[in-house]
Design an enzyme around this catalytic site. Structure first.
Site, PDB file in Angstrom:
ATOM      1  N   HIS A 103       0.805  -1.227   0.000  1.00  0.00           N
ATOM      2  CA  HIS A 103       0.000   0.000   0.000  1.00  0.00           C
ATOM      3  C   HIS A 103       0.840   1.281   0.000  1.00  0.00           C
ATOM      4  O   HIS A 103       0.274   2.379  -0.133  1.00  0.00           O
ATOM      5  CB  HIS A 103      -0.983  -0.010   1.191  1.00  0.00           C
ATOM      6  CG  HIS A 103      -2.295   0.646   0.886  1.00  0.00           C
ATOM      7  ND1 HIS A 103      -3.422   0.474   1.663  1.00  0.00           N
ATOM      8  CD2 HIS A 103      -2.679   1.494  -0.123  1.00  0.00           C
ATOM      9  CE1 HIS A 103      -4.431   1.187   1.150  1.00  0.00           C
ATOM     10  NE2 HIS A 103      -4.005   1.813   0.074  1.00  0.00           N
ATOM     11  N   ASP A 126      -9.685  -0.395   4.022  1.00  0.00           N
ATOM     12  CA  ASP A 126      -8.519  -0.947   4.703  1.00  0.00           C
ATOM     13  C   ASP A 126      -8.905  -1.463   6.083  1.00  0.00           C
ATOM     14  O   ASP A 126      -9.759  -0.873   6.751  1.00  0.00           O
ATOM     15  CB  ASP A 126      -7.455   0.164   4.864  1.00  0.00           C
ATOM     16  CG  ASP A 126      -6.031  -0.348   4.904  1.00  0.00           C
ATOM     17  OD1 ASP A 126      -5.798  -1.394   5.534  1.00  0.00           O
ATOM     18  OD2 ASP A 126      -5.151   0.313   4.304  1.00  0.00           O
ATOM     19  N   HIS A 128      -6.675  -1.306   8.220  1.00  0.00           N
ATOM     20  CA  HIS A 128      -5.814  -0.366   8.952  1.00  0.00           C
ATOM     21  C   HIS A 128      -6.158   1.052   8.504  1.00  0.00           C
ATOM     22  O   HIS A 128      -7.069   1.232   7.699  1.00  0.00           O
ATOM     23  CB  HIS A 128      -4.342  -0.684   8.642  1.00  0.00           C
ATOM     24  CG  HIS A 128      -4.016  -2.146   8.761  1.00  0.00           C
ATOM     25  ND1 HIS A 128      -4.100  -3.004   7.679  1.00  0.00           N
ATOM     26  CD2 HIS A 128      -3.654  -2.889   9.818  1.00  0.00           C
ATOM     27  CE1 HIS A 128      -3.793  -4.240   8.086  1.00  0.00           C
ATOM     28  NE2 HIS A 128      -3.523  -4.204   9.364  1.00  0.00           N
ATOM     29  N   ASP A 130      -3.293   3.267   7.891  1.00  0.00           N
ATOM     30  CA  ASP A 130      -2.053   3.710   7.235  1.00  0.00           C
ATOM     31  C   ASP A 130      -1.757   5.176   7.519  1.00  0.00           C
ATOM     32  O   ASP A 130      -1.333   5.941   6.650  1.00  0.00           O
ATOM     33  CB  ASP A 130      -2.096   3.395   5.731  1.00  0.00           C
ATOM     34  CG  ASP A 130      -2.233   1.896   5.474  1.00  0.00           C
ATOM     35  OD1 ASP A 130      -1.967   1.101   6.406  1.00  0.00           O
ATOM     36  OD2 ASP A 130      -2.600   1.500   4.354  1.00  0.00           O
ATOM     37  N   HIS A 143       4.265   1.092   4.230  1.00  0.00           N
ATOM     38  CA  HIS A 143       2.861   0.881   3.804  1.00  0.00           C
ATOM     39  C   HIS A 143       1.869   1.245   4.919  1.00  0.00           C
ATOM     40  O   HIS A 143       0.686   1.414   4.636  1.00  0.00           O
ATOM     41  CB  HIS A 143       2.618  -0.540   3.276  1.00  0.00           C
ATOM     42  CG  HIS A 143       2.595  -1.624   4.304  1.00  0.00           C
ATOM     43  ND1 HIS A 143       1.992  -2.856   4.095  1.00  0.00           N
ATOM     44  CD2 HIS A 143       3.106  -1.683   5.550  1.00  0.00           C
ATOM     45  CE1 HIS A 143       2.129  -3.607   5.168  1.00  0.00           C
ATOM     46  NE2 HIS A 143       2.798  -2.931   6.056  1.00  0.00           N
ATOM     47  N   ASP A 230      -7.264  -1.625  -0.240  1.00  0.00           N
ATOM     48  CA  ASP A 230      -6.351  -2.596   0.377  1.00  0.00           C
ATOM     49  C   ASP A 230      -7.164  -3.869   0.564  1.00  0.00           C
ATOM     50  O   ASP A 230      -8.190  -3.868   1.265  1.00  0.00           O
ATOM     51  CB  ASP A 230      -5.867  -2.036   1.724  1.00  0.00           C
ATOM     52  CG  ASP A 230      -4.828  -2.917   2.402  1.00  0.00           C
ATOM     53  OD1 ASP A 230      -4.826  -4.138   2.173  1.00  0.00           O
ATOM     54  OD2 ASP A 230      -4.037  -2.365   3.191  1.00  0.00           O
ATOM     55  N   ASP A 232      -6.829  -6.263   2.340  1.00  0.00           N
ATOM     56  CA  ASP A 232      -7.015  -6.730   3.715  1.00  0.00           C
ATOM     57  C   ASP A 232      -8.223  -6.090   4.404  1.00  0.00           C
ATOM     58  O   ASP A 232      -8.552  -6.431   5.544  1.00  0.00           O
ATOM     59  CB  ASP A 232      -5.725  -6.616   4.547  1.00  0.00           C
ATOM     60  CG  ASP A 232      -5.327  -5.186   4.912  1.00  0.00           C
ATOM     61  OD1 ASP A 232      -6.186  -4.300   4.992  1.00  0.00           O
ATOM     62  OD2 ASP A 232      -4.107  -4.989   5.155  1.00  0.00           O
ATOM     63  N   GLU A 275      -1.905  -4.984  -1.969  1.00  0.00           N
ATOM     64  CA  GLU A 275      -1.651  -5.921  -0.876  1.00  0.00           C
ATOM     65  C   GLU A 275      -2.093  -7.356  -1.144  1.00  0.00           C
ATOM     66  O   GLU A 275      -2.204  -8.149  -0.215  1.00  0.00           O
ATOM     67  CB  GLU A 275      -2.233  -5.423   0.461  1.00  0.00           C
ATOM     68  CG  GLU A 275      -1.640  -4.116   0.976  1.00  0.00           C
ATOM     69  CD  GLU A 275      -0.241  -4.240   1.592  1.00  0.00           C
ATOM     70  OE1 GLU A 275       0.251  -5.387   1.781  1.00  0.00           O
ATOM     71  OE2 GLU A 275       0.372  -3.183   1.874  1.00  0.00           O
TER      72      GLU A 275
HETATM   73  N1  LIG Z   1      -1.154  -1.317   4.164  1.00  0.00           N
HETATM   74  C1  LIG Z   1      -1.091  -2.140   5.199  1.00  0.00           C
HETATM   75  N2  LIG Z   1      -1.428  -3.388   5.092  1.00  0.00           N
HETATM   76  N3  LIG Z   1      -0.671  -1.614   6.350  1.00  0.00           N
HETATM   77  C2  LIG Z   1      -0.498  -2.341   7.556  1.00  0.00           C
HETATM   78  C3  LIG Z   1       0.035  -1.457   8.637  1.00  0.00           C
HETATM   79  C4  LIG Z   1       0.193  -2.187   9.940  1.00  0.00           C
HETATM   80  C5  LIG Z   1       0.649  -1.310  11.110  1.00  0.00           C
HETATM   81  N4  LIG Z   1      -0.367  -0.355  11.465  1.00  0.00           N
HETATM   82  C6  LIG Z   1       1.950  -0.598  10.797  1.00  0.00           C
HETATM   83  O1  LIG Z   1       1.964   0.600  10.692  1.00  0.00           O
HETATM   84  O2  LIG Z   1       2.970  -1.229  10.665  1.00  0.00           O
HETATM   85 MN   LIG Z   2      -3.339  -0.362   3.717  1.00  0.00          MN
HETATM   86 MN   LIG Z   3      -4.252  -2.863   5.484  1.00  0.00          MN
END
Ligand SMILES: NC(=[NH2+])NCCC[C@H](N)C(=O)O
Ligand SMILES: [Mn+2]
Ligand SMILES: [Mn+2]
Length: 303
Positions: A103, A126, A128, A130, A143, A230, A232, A275
């Site tokens: 990402h 997402d 998350h 990010d 990411h 994303d 996920d 991702e």
């Molecule tokens: N694009 C993604 N899948 N990001 C996951 C980030 C996970 C976690 N919050 C980090 O900053 O490391």
């Molecule tokens: Mn992401």
């Molecule tokens: Mn994510």
């Protein structure tokens, strides 16, 4: 804007923004499902595929523990090249469809789009948010910092890429599907007033209502609408092939409904799907899902 588009797929086989390797194989896996002929059969014109050629190797790498950002030089170089591509495609009136990659590629995609769309709306699907920075990241993985960089928070090499910072205004950004936030990310969401539809909100309101509100935030009073998806965001049961899976995500139908409603809105001007990590599965299940969701976003319907 016409429902039939001139689409340019941009492959970004890059995964040094993530904590584990494999998402660089995402573009090929997604294309291998027959995505292009499906898009053509929907009536779209599909231009020859562009591929950003990143330095996707840790040989002679730039792991920079001082700045707290892993592989910063490679991430910045890749995204600079990507920004050129999306800016050129958007400027010519085409629809950029970016296939990641991790990402962190959103930094390049959106920095390029922002050169053409001064008031770009973004809907960011997402698990998350990010929204980490070098100060708040638990991992050092870029990411997890892409959206904050686009909002102007973070390292100059990321925020200043492809034009002046910030690329996005917080009032034009919507997060959907969120269920795993770090403390610094929660603080930034509150401080910037970013609209965030968590899984809790989706459970309570239903996806149709969430999309109606999301389209109001990111689609009204903006001059373009980008979808950053994303994979996920979808539940790991449906999308196991991804590097940072989190339980309790979007169902198969919730994800499709979101894409179908975006297609119906007629407002979407660009998209990216990131991702997908084919090394974490054996049956291409996640890549197939990614291709299906792209088709729904671009007008495929059940009936
Ligand atoms: N694009 C993604 N899948 N990001 C996951 C980030 C996970 C976690 N919050 C980090 O900053 O490391
Ligand atoms: Mn992401
Ligand atoms: Mn994510």
């Amino acid at each position: 804007m016409s429902r039939l588009k001139t689409i340019t797929v941009v492959n970004v086989p890059f995964d040094l923004g993530a904590g584990r390797r494999g998402a660089a194989l995402g573009p090929d896996a997604i294309l291998n499902t027959g995505l292009i002929p499906r898009l053509t059969s929907l009536g779209h014109r599909v231009e020859p595929i562009r591929t950003v050629n990143p330095q996707n190797t840790t040989a002679g790498n730039s792991v920079n523990s001082l700045s707290g950002l892993l592989h910063l030089a490679e991430v910045a170089a890749t995204n600079r090249e990507l920004a050129h591509e999306t800016a050129a495609i958007a400027a010519s009136g085409g629809f950029p469809l970016v296939l990641g990659g991790d990402h962190s590629v959103a930094i390049g995609t959106i920095s390029g789009l922002a050169q053409v769309h001064r008031k770009l709306g973004v809907i960011w699907f997402d698990a998350h948010s990010d929204l980490n920075t070098a100060e708040t990241t638990p991992s050092g993985n870029i990411h997890g910092m892409s959206l904050s960089a686009l909002l102007g928070k973070g390292h100059d090499l990321l925020t200043g890429l492809g034009g002046p910072s910030p690329k996005l205004r917080p009032e034009h950004v919507v997060l959907i599907g969120v269920r795993d936030l770090d403390p610094g990310e929660k603080a930034l969401i509150a401080a910037e007033g970013i609209r965030c539809f968590t899984m809790h909100d989706i459970d309570r309101l239903g996806m149709a209502k969430v999309m109606e509100e999301a389209l109001r935030v990111a689609g009204d009073r903006t001059d373009g609408l980008h979808i950053s998806f994303d994979i996920d965001s979808v539940d790991p049961y449906e999308a196991p092939g991804t590097g940072t899976p989190v339980r309790g995500g979007l169902s198969y139908r919730e994800a499709h409904l979101a894409m179908e409603l975006l297609a119906e809105s007629g407002l979407v001007t660009s998209a990216e799907l990131v991702e997908v990590n084919p090394t974490l599965e054996s049956d291409n299940r996640t890549a197939k899902l990614a291709a299906e969701l792209i088709c729904s976003l671009l007008g495929e319907t059940i009936l």
